[in-house]
Design an enzyme around this catalytic site. Structure first.
Site, PDB file in Angstrom:
ATOM      1  N   LEU A   1       0.886  -1.168   0.000  1.00 15.93           N
ATOM      2  CA  LEU A   1       0.000   0.000   0.000  1.00 15.93           C
ATOM      3  C   LEU A   1       0.923   1.217   0.000  1.00 15.93           C
ATOM      4  O   LEU A   1       1.794   1.351   0.860  1.00 15.93           O
ATOM      5  CB  LEU A   1      -0.877  -0.022   1.262  1.00 15.93           C
ATOM      6  CG  LEU A   1      -1.665   1.224   1.652  1.00 15.93           C
ATOM      7  CD1 LEU A   1      -2.474   1.784   0.494  1.00 15.93           C
ATOM      8  CD2 LEU A   1      -2.601   0.894   2.796  1.00 15.93           C
ATOM      9  N   SER A   2       0.735   2.090  -1.003  1.00 17.36           N
ATOM     10  CA  SER A   2       1.633   3.238  -1.160  1.00 17.36           C
ATOM     11  C   SER A   2       1.622   4.157   0.048  1.00 17.36           C
ATOM     12  O   SER A   2       0.656   4.223   0.803  1.00 17.36           O
ATOM     13  CB  SER A   2       1.236   4.060  -2.382  1.00 17.36           C
ATOM     14  OG  SER A   2       1.249   3.268  -3.524  1.00 17.36           O
ATOM     15  N   GLN A   3       2.700   4.907   0.136  1.00 18.56           N
ATOM     16  CA  GLN A   3       2.861   5.969   1.135  1.00 18.56           C
ATOM     17  C   GLN A   3       1.701   6.979   0.985  1.00 18.56           C
ATOM     18  O   GLN A   3       1.338   7.323  -0.145  1.00 18.56           O
ATOM     19  CB  GLN A   3       4.156   6.649   0.740  1.00 18.56           C
ATOM     20  CG  GLN A   3       4.897   7.349   1.778  1.00 18.56           C
ATOM     21  CD  GLN A   3       6.001   8.181   1.135  1.00 18.56           C
ATOM     22  OE1 GLN A   3       6.398   7.955  -0.005  1.00 18.56           O
ATOM     23  NE2 GLN A   3       6.474   9.134   1.880  1.00 18.56           N
TER      24      GLN A   3
END
Ligand code: SAH
Length: 225
Positions: free
Chosen positions: A59-61
């Site tokens: 899950l991206s930043q």
């Protein structure tokens, strides 16, 4: 520190990082990121960092989710397509800003988890599909906006074809084995225009079918019994 305090700290960090769109910031404030990450990482939900979500995916930043969402310039009237549902977090954020969000994921298990989060949060304007997102979703095209959350080696032609006139497509493109560039394409009457939004790090976009074992984890598990 309480979750509410961590959330405020994150929002302030995003503002300092150049996120000014209040619709984007309030969507991030309202969608509980802790519901999208596995229990061992929940205490890090409001840290500005990438988190693992299973199946080797991430899950991206928050900074990158916010930047991509802001750059997509979504409004309430739009149909939006996302490739790479993953945890469902980016889809949940977008669903608060658009009319209907279509999202494609190649892992059945990730999609099942994402779908149960969507229903628990009563996000009813999300339509899901399991398959190869690099082909887009021809039956639902055109889309005013398309976002790809996995890095491709080149721009998938099918996605450009499924973009509405004046539509925007945002995707990370691999420039070498280690560098990726976030690119925004605009489709106009005069052609397709490309601009760079900076360097990013995503998992790869994998074209084609999943091997059976990965696509049907439950069948594989049962066959041993
Ligand atoms: N947007 C996600 C993060 C995604 S990570 C979130 O908010 O959590 C990238 C995802 O793209 C992974 O789940 C990966 O399985 C998926 N993916 C990679 N190639 C794909 C393809 N061709 N079609 C659909 N999904 C793909």
């Amino acid at each position: 520190m309480t979750i509410a305090a961590r959330k405020i700290r994150l929002i302030m960090e995003l503002r300092r990082g150049g996120i000014a769109d209040t619709h984007v910031l309030s969507a991030i404030e309202r969608i509980p990121r802790e519901d999208f990450v596995p229990p061992p990482f929940q205490h890090q939900s409001y840290d500005n960092r990438t988190l693992p979500i299973g199946n080797g995916q991430t899950l991206s930043q928050p900074q990158v989710v916010a930047l991509m969402t802001q750059a997509l310039q979504v409004t309430r009237r739009m149909k939006v397509l996302e490739i790479g549902t993953g945890s469902g977090y980016q889809a949940a954020i977008l669903s608060r800003l658009c009319r209907r969000l279509y999202t494609i994921e190649r892992y059945r298990e990730l999609m099942r988890n994402a779908e149960s989060r969507f229903s628990a949060l009563r996000l009813h304007n999300i339509t899901t599909h399991i398959g190869d997102g690099s082909r887009g979703w021809p039956a639902q095209a055109p889309f005013e906006r398309i976002i790809v959350t996995a890095a491709a080696d080149s721009i998938p032609g099918a996605l450009v074809d499924q973009l509405a006139m004046d539509g925007l497509l945002i995707l990370p493109i691999s420039r070498s084995s280690r560098t990726q560039e976030l690119v925004r394409l605009k489709r106009t009457e005069d052609g397709v225009f490309e601009e760079s939004l900076g360097d990013v790090k995503f998992v790869p976009l994998i074209e084609g079918q999943l091997p059976e074992a990965a696509a049907e984890p439950q069948k594989a598990a049962q066959s041993g019994t």
